[in-house]
Design a protein around this motif. Structure first.
Motif, PDB file in Angstrom:
ATOM      1  N   PRO A  27      35.669  38.741  58.138  1.00 38.13           N
ATOM      2  CA  PRO A  27      34.674  38.936  57.073  1.00 38.13           C
ATOM      3  C   PRO A  27      35.267  39.240  55.703  1.00 38.13           C
ATOM      4  N   HIS A  29      37.568  37.778  54.301  1.00 33.83           N
ATOM      5  CA  HIS A  29      37.851  36.485  53.660  1.00 33.83           C
ATOM      6  C   HIS A  29      36.666  35.535  53.830  1.00 33.83           C
ATOM      7  N   ARG A  30      35.484  36.104  54.002  1.00 33.24           N
ATOM      8  CA  ARG A  30      34.238  35.333  54.156  1.00 33.24           C
ATOM      9  C   ARG A  30      34.361  34.301  55.275  1.00 33.24           C
ATOM     10  N   ASN A  31      35.103  34.711  56.320  1.00 31.21           N
ATOM     11  CA  ASN A  31      35.299  33.866  57.502  1.00 31.21           C
ATOM     12  C   ASN A  31      35.865  32.488  57.166  1.00 31.21           C
ATOM     13  N   HIS A  65      28.803  36.305  55.107  1.00 31.39           N
ATOM     14  CA  HIS A  65      28.671  34.854  55.142  1.00 31.39           C
ATOM     15  C   HIS A  65      29.117  34.290  56.486  1.00 31.39           C
ATOM     16  N   CYS A  67      30.564  31.135  56.952  1.00 30.55           N
ATOM     17  CA  CYS A  67      31.893  30.554  56.781  1.00 30.55           C
ATOM     18  C   CYS A  67      32.027  29.982  55.374  1.00 30.55           C
ATOM     19  N   SER A  68      33.115  30.318  54.693  1.00 31.37           N
ATOM     20  CA  SER A  68      33.338  29.846  53.327  1.00 31.37           C
ATOM     21  C   SER A  68      34.214  28.602  53.270  1.00 31.37           C
ATOM     22  N   GLY A 120      23.917  33.556  55.355  1.00 30.78           N
ATOM     23  CA  GLY A 120      24.767  33.503  54.166  1.00 30.78           C
ATOM     24  C   GLY A 120      25.281  32.098  53.925  1.00 30.78           C
TER      25      GLY A 120
END
Length: 275
Positions: A27, A29-31, A65, A67-68, A120
């Motif tokens: 999380p 690293h915003r997955n 989120h 996944c980014s 997200g």
């Protein structure tokens, strides 16, 4: 259960549930999808596939989120040249891309049904992930983007192959060429997700119930439905019918069928053996 750097596997009801949860767990690293993720994801799915207790899998994420997208560090690592022999370097890069593709395709190779629960942002590689799942749901505040074009990349982990079959060719082309952000409600209109929920809590509760419902059905029938649907996707109707005829000639006369008939006669819920 195995320990992972980028994932976690858990059951909400360890003593009774046949639903297992596979969560992206980076999380901070915003997955983002790191090189560790691509190694671990295939292993996690293989372990769930081979576990006879598992009847259904929910793919979700910890943090703000879903996944980014792919981790930029991973991207730099893939594209950095280490040899003056351009032919060999490009052959190495092709093998690496195929390895990453294999991690995403592991979602389809897993016999057990996989439900994506998205909240997200679901960006770039996140679209690769969810488009390879069997069913998708999201929250009202979820947003999506086929972002690779903005990074000067042609998406290569499955979005361009799978998304058109889900949302239609025209919609997929427009999303892939613009890289624009679209909402959960628009994802529902296009057919990317089956339902949109007001909150993550509401989605989690509903998805758990849906997964439990699937897990209560004949595991042979569920596995067969997933396999035949995936195979038929690349066949014409006649070929698909021939394939399912062959499948059912092997699987139809099972104890699951006998148990289903007996349960209906006795007005009780069927109990199926592990797979």
């Amino acid at each position: 259960m195995a320990e992972f750097k980028t994932l976690e596997i858990l059951q909400k009801s360890p003593n009774s549930s046949q639903v297992f949860h596979l969560r992206l767990n980076n999380p901070s690293h915003r997955n983002a999808l790191s090189l560790d993720f691509f190694t671990e994801f295939s292993k996690a799915l293989s372990s769930l596939d081979q576990n006879p207790k598992v009847r259904a899998i929910v793919l979700s994420a910890n943090g703000v989120h879903f996944c980014s997208g792919i981790d930029i560090k991973a991207l730099n690592s893939l594209t950095s040249l280490s040899s003056i022999d351009h032919g060999r370097e490009r052959e190495r890069l092709r093998r690496e891309i195929k390895r990453l593709q294999g991690a995403i395709s592991a979602l389809e190779l897993c016999r057990k049904p996989i439900i994506a629960a998205i909240h997200g942002g679901c960006i770039g590689g996140g679209i690769d992930l969810v488009s390879a799942c069997d069913v998708r749901y999201c929250t009202k505040d979820a947003f999506f983007s086929v972002k690779e074009v903005d990074l000067a990349i042609t998406a290569d982990l499955g979005t361009l192959q799978r998304l058109p079959r889900i949302v239609g060719y025209g919609n997929a082309v427009e999303l892939a060429l613009t890289g624009r952000r679209f909402s959960g409600s628009e994802a529902k209109e296009m057919g990317l997700v089956s339902s949109v929920f007001e909150s993550k809590e509401a989605m989690d509760e509903a998805v758990e119930a849906i997964a439990e419902g699937i897990a209560a059905k004949s595991p042979l029938a569920v596995v067969g439905a997933k396999e035949v649907l995936l195979r038929s996707r690349d066949m014409n109707v006649e070929q698909g019918l021939d394939y399912v005829a062959t499948w059912n000639s092997a699987m139809l006369l099972s104890d699951d069928l006998t148990e289903t008939v007996a349960a209906q006669v006795q007005k009780r819920k069927p109990v199926f053996a592990k797979l």
